[in-house]
Structures are given as C-alpha cells and as structure tokens.
Design a protein around this motif. Structure first.
Motif, PDB file in Angstrom:
ATOM      1  N   GLU A  54       0.695  -1.203  -0.341  1.00  0.00           N
ATOM      2  CA  GLU A  54      -0.436  -0.180  -0.437  1.00  0.00           C
ATOM      3  C   GLU A  54       1.072   1.179  -0.216  1.00  0.00           C
ATOM      4  OE1 GLU A  54      -3.595  -2.595   2.062  1.00  0.00           O
ATOM      5  OE2 GLU A  54      -2.615  -0.637   3.161  1.00  0.00           O
ATOM      6  N   ARG A  55       0.660   1.869  -0.639  1.00  0.00           N
ATOM      7  CA  ARG A  55       1.834   3.251  -1.211  1.00  0.00           C
ATOM      8  C   ARG A  55       0.523   4.732  -1.637  1.00  0.00           C
ATOM      9  NH1 ARG A  55       4.163  -1.697  -3.895  1.00  0.00           N
ATOM     10  NH2 ARG A  55       4.944  -2.811  -2.726  1.00  0.00           N
ATOM     11  N   ILE A  56       1.932   5.273  -1.933  1.00  0.00           N
ATOM     12  CA  ILE A  56       1.161   7.033  -2.354  1.00  0.00           C
ATOM     13  C   ILE A  56       1.747   7.228  -3.888  1.00  0.00           C
ATOM     14  CG2 ILE A  56       0.931   9.359  -1.861  1.00  0.00           C
ATOM     15  CD1 ILE A  56       1.178   8.628   1.257  1.00  0.00           C
ATOM     16  N   HIS A  68       5.712   6.460  -3.293  1.00  0.00           N
ATOM     17  CA  HIS A  68       5.891   6.772  -1.558  1.00  0.00           C
ATOM     18  C   HIS A  68       5.763   5.635  -0.875  1.00  0.00           C
ATOM     19  CE1 HIS A  68       8.238  10.553  -0.867  1.00  0.00           C
ATOM     20  NE2 HIS A  68       8.112  10.418  -2.364  1.00  0.00           N
ATOM     21  N   ARG A  69       6.418   4.612  -0.855  1.00  0.00           N
ATOM     22  CA  ARG A  69       6.080   3.517   0.773  1.00  0.00           C
ATOM     23  C   ARG A  69       5.521   4.358   2.364  1.00  0.00           C
ATOM     24  NH1 ARG A  69       9.976  -1.808  -0.534  1.00  0.00           N
ATOM     25  NH2 ARG A  69       8.378  -2.347   0.420  1.00  0.00           N
ATOM     26  N   PRO A  70       4.893   3.785   2.812  1.00  0.00           N
ATOM     27  CA  PRO A  70       4.688   4.713   4.342  1.00  0.00           C
ATOM     28  C   PRO A  70       5.847   4.427   5.005  1.00  0.00           C
ATOM     29  CG  PRO A  70       3.537   1.673   3.933  1.00  0.00           C
ATOM     30  CD  PRO A  70       4.053   2.438   2.865  1.00  0.00           C
ATOM     31  N   VAL A  71       6.771   4.594   4.679  1.00  0.00           N
ATOM     32  CA  VAL A  71       7.483   5.362   5.412  1.00  0.00           C
ATOM     33  C   VAL A  71       9.309   5.459   5.133  1.00  0.00           C
ATOM     34  CG1 VAL A  71       7.536   3.268   7.665  1.00  0.00           C
ATOM     35  CG2 VAL A  71       8.961   2.204   5.573  1.00  0.00           C
ATOM     36  N   GLY A  72      10.111   6.558   4.918  1.00  0.00           N
ATOM     37  CA  GLY A  72      10.935   6.569   4.955  1.00  0.00           C
ATOM     38  C   GLY A  72      10.943   8.344   4.061  1.00  0.00           C
ATOM     39  N   TYR A  73      11.624   8.941   3.990  1.00  0.00           N
ATOM     40  CA  TYR A  73      11.525  10.520   2.965  1.00  0.00           C
ATOM     41  C   TYR A  73      12.537  10.471   1.472  1.00  0.00           C
ATOM     42  CZ  TYR A  73      16.480  11.211   3.952  1.00  0.00           C
ATOM     43  OH  TYR A  73      17.584  11.251   3.616  1.00  0.00           O
ATOM     44  N   GLU A  74      12.583   8.921   1.043  1.00  0.00           N
ATOM     45  CA  GLU A  74      12.789   8.874   0.160  1.00  0.00           C
ATOM     46  C   GLU A  74      11.898   8.232  -0.722  1.00  0.00           C
ATOM     47  OE1 GLU A  74      15.884   7.723   2.583  1.00  0.00           O
ATOM     48  OE2 GLU A  74      14.111   6.747   2.463  1.00  0.00           O
ATOM     49  N   VAL A  76      10.243   5.654  -3.586  1.00  0.00           N
ATOM     50  CA  VAL A  76      10.382   4.657  -3.786  1.00  0.00           C
ATOM     51  C   VAL A  76      11.229   3.806  -5.246  1.00  0.00           C
ATOM     52  CG1 VAL A  76       8.326   3.114  -3.719  1.00  0.00           C
ATOM     53  CG2 VAL A  76      10.715   1.712  -3.860  1.00  0.00           C
TER      54      VAL A  76
ATOM     55  N   ASP B  62       6.223   6.786   9.567  1.00  0.00           N
ATOM     56  CA  ASP B  62       7.872   7.238  10.835  1.00  0.00           C
ATOM     57  C   ASP B  62       8.162   8.012  11.211  1.00  0.00           C
ATOM     58  OD1 ASP B  62       8.178   7.767   8.359  1.00  0.00           O
ATOM     59  OD2 ASP B  62      10.159   6.895   7.996  1.00  0.00           O
ATOM     60  N   THR B 123       0.039  -0.577   4.805  1.00  0.00           N
ATOM     61  CA  THR B 123       0.629  -1.581   5.462  1.00  0.00           C
ATOM     62  C   THR B 123       1.668  -1.972   3.853  1.00  0.00           C
ATOM     63  OG1 THR B 123      -1.283  -2.547   6.524  1.00  0.00           O
ATOM     64  CG2 THR B 123       0.650  -4.015   5.844  1.00  0.00           C
TER      65      THR B 123
END
Lengths: 262, 262
Positions: A54-56, A68-74, A76, B62, B123
C-alpha cells in the motif's frame, strides 16, 4: 466555487471510477494523488520490481512521478518531469505507465485496489530562498575551503586575536598565513579596517608571510581603494552558496540512499 | 469496514477541523497527506524560507516529512524519519512544526488554507529488488571500471573476437591486456571454457601479457580448479551492484538538485 474546483476526491472508488478520474486528472494536468495497493516495475538503465503493497502515487502537473512507501522520506520509484503517461484498465487492475524518452525509462504502476484518488489544481509561485548567517559562512568555509581558493587549508576559526576574534585562519597553497574576515552583507570600510587591525596584531608574532582576505557577497563603493592601499584582498562569496554547501552535507544521507539502496 | 478505516479524508475543511484531523493522524501514526496554501520555514545548518503557495505536505508514520510543490520530482523541504511533530492552531493558520534532534533542524509549515486532509493506514511489506542484465553489467563496468579492480581501464566492449564477442576488454594498472567474460548468474564450466577460447584467439595477436577474468556473482562447484588450471581469474560481481551503479548515474540530476538548488 473556485475552492471546490481545486479538489476532486474519491474515497474508496471502484477501479473503473478510479481509472476515469486518473485519466481526467492527467488530461487536465492536475496534481494527482492516488493511495492504493500497487506493484511497481521499472526498466531503463537497470530494472527493478517492487512487490505489491500500500503506497502513495503522486503525479504532478509537469509529468513528474513519485511512488512513496508509508515509511522513509525518499521515493521508492520516480520519474522526472516531462514523462508521458498511459492509463490502461485491465481485469482487476489499472496500469499507470510513465515513459521518459531520453534516456528511455519506464515506470509501470499496477494498482489493484484504490483507497483514494485526489486531483488538485495547485498554484504555487512562492519564492524559495536560502540564507546563511556569518557563523554558517564560517562553517561552510571549513567544510569546503576551496570556496575561498584552491589549496587553502583552514587551521582554526573564531580565534581570539586582540582586539577580537579572527573569523577563519589558515594557510594558502604557498604556505602563507591567511587571515579571513567574513561578512554576510556588502563589506564597507569598517570591515576593511577591522581586518587590517587583525593583520597588524598578528604581524609581529607570525613567522611567515601574511595575507588578509575580506570575504563578503560584495564590496561597498570606494572601499576597494582602501583595501588595495592596505595590501588586503577581497573574495566574493554569497551566503546563499554557503547555505548550499551546508545543506549538501545535510543531504549526504539522501545521496547515500540513491547510491546504495536503489 | 476494514477498508473504511484505511482512509479518513476531509475535503475543504475549516482550519479547526483540519487541525484536529492532523493531530489525530499524527497521534495514530497514520500517513498524513495535506494539500493547502502554506509557507515553510527551515532552520538548521542553514536557513530557508518558502513563501506562501499551494503545496502537498506528507508526513509518514515513521515521522518523515515532505513538502512538494506542484512541479518537480524533488521535495522543496523535508525531514528524515524520527522527526517529532507539534501542531499549533493560531489565528488564521495552523503551524505544523517538525523537529529533528541530531543535528537539530526545524521545519515549520504554516498552513493558511486547507483543501484536503487525508489520513491513511498503509501496510507495505512488498520487497524491492533491483536487477541488471548481462549487458547492463557491461555498462556498469564501463562506467565504473573499479568494480573489477583498481586501475583497470576498459578499451572496448562486445568486441568481435572469433569465436564470438568479448564482453569487456581492457588494460590493467600494469599494462596487461585483460579479457573479461561476464555472467549474471553463477558461472559454470562452460563460461570458463568460453573465456579460455577467447584468450587463445587473442594470444597470437596481442603484443603484451594477457589476463582472462571471469566476472559473475559466484562460481559453480568444482569450477575453481578448472579456472586455476587454465590460468584464469575470477572476480565476484553482483548484478544488483551493477544496477545500483547505473541507477546512481540516473540519479545524478537529483543529487545535483540537492547540491545546487536547496
């Protein structure tokens, strides 16, 4: 009414509805934000596969794309501006295909389930400006001494020398001692006289030739003559440039990411 | 029902409503997407100001933060994961303040008007994998010859040498000619024999010493002995590493952005 036109948002749409909204937003060159479960395939100089999750997905009005994944500022996956998009509805998925021509690179986002489609018309002409304080200019010079000249090596900074503190203190490529006075705005006569005082204070104690360097974005009117008379030098340095040097260091992690992880 | 919980979205909320939704999303560690008119102030190693405009603010679970303008694939402001957030409602604005502790850096987003607040529970455990083809491995070696060894200089690639094509062809730091055979999977006896054939084909014509180097992620069982017997060498090289080298080059523009523009 105008405000209503800024935003079209669909919550938990069916795939067909979502596909129509995505196509419309792309055609209207709106900024598109899609949240959903997707798989991402990249091919170009290399190949990558991002298994479903699940991403944006963001597609901007200039044709740039970010996943964008739900974590990390970079991000993917991404494509720069100018990418060309195709949307295809398949059985059980929507494929958003972003093509960059030179070099040829493809990003395919396969959306299996969509939580949100949001199309925005954003107006942004706000100026972005970077600043650095005098102290930050010192730091930038210490981090990247070539800002002053090739071969310059700082020895110390904010060093106490009566009648005050020398901003930066170093040695040039010929072994001469360099005393540096930094100003973040146009340097006037006072700055020149201040530097001259430090030179005089150090002169007696130093065992080698001395150079006095006034560093500032620019030199005030009629100041250059005084500078030359006193045997001092001027080096133009913009606080903005210093801010970039400091920012660059901040970003080393982000650069490392792009080097190491993708 | 589960799907409904994934997404909470407010369209054109009042500031007070938006502030409550933002605070709730942060407390619940959801991924937050806010579209609105905002000003952004950064202070840390340097300082920057972004004058008001319509942008997208993303805060991930995060604690990473991104501010995106409607054009360009790079964020204009950002904070890495682990940032701590404070939300303050003021007269006519909401301030979202993101603090990074080490090094101390502050990003303040002042929202004056909000078009959308979207809180998502995403997720994502999908694996990200990078691949490179054999041809891409050649390109990576040409771009970064030190992947093979320090001082290696490629001369040509995919060069016709009966009985076929030599993958990469170069000179080592001692001036010896190096013939490189690249495999993207574990190299077996056939790969060794193929390399030996090239060496034999070139041997008569070359005016200097020859080295044969088999490059692959690993060597098959019992292959090492054959390699040694034939006087050839093995260099381990992962296609993933090659993909990173190629990707890195792709990203040079992004790196330049972080160096030049912010």
């Amino acid at each position: 009414m105008q405000k209503q036109n800024k935003l079209k948002v669909l919550a938990n749409p069916k795939l067909a509805e979502a596909a129509a909204a995505i196509e419309k937003a792309l055609a209207q060159r709106r900024t598109l934000i899609v949240a959903g479960n997707c798989k991402v395939l990249y091919s170009g100089r290399a190949k990558s596969t991002l298994e479903p999750g699940e991403r944006i997905l963001i597609i901007k009005e200039d044709g740039s794309l970010l996943v964008h994944r739900p974590v990390g500022y970079e991000p993917v996956n991404w494509q720069p501006s100018g990418s060309v998009f195709h949307v295809e509805t398949k059985a059980g998925s929507i494929e958003v295909h972003a093509v960059r021509q030179k070099p040829r690179e493809n990003v395919r986002v396969l959306l299996y389930e969509i939580f949100m489609v949001s199309a925005l018309s954003l107006t942004d002409s706000g100026e972005f400006s970077l600043h650095a304080s005098e102290k930050e200019m010192h730091q930038a010079i210490l981090m990247k001494p070539s800002l002053l000249e090739e071969g310059f090596k700082p020895i110390s900074y904010e060093k106490k020398v009566e009648p005050g503190f020398v901003d930066v203190y170093g040695v040039d490529k010929n072994g001469k001692l360099v005393i540096v006075e930094v100003k973040r705005k146009t340097a006037g006569k006072e700055a020149v006289l201040q530097l001259a005082k430090y030179i005089n204070a150090v002169k007696g104690k130093a065992d080698r030739e001395l150079r006095g360097m006034l560093v500032a974005p620019s030199l005030g009117k009629h100041v250059h003559r005084l500078l030359v008379t006193l045997g001092l030098e001027f080096k133009a340095l913009d606080p903005k440039k210093c801010a970039k040097v400091l920012k660059k260091d901040k970003n080393s992690k982000l650069e490392t990411f792009f080097e190491e992880s993708t």
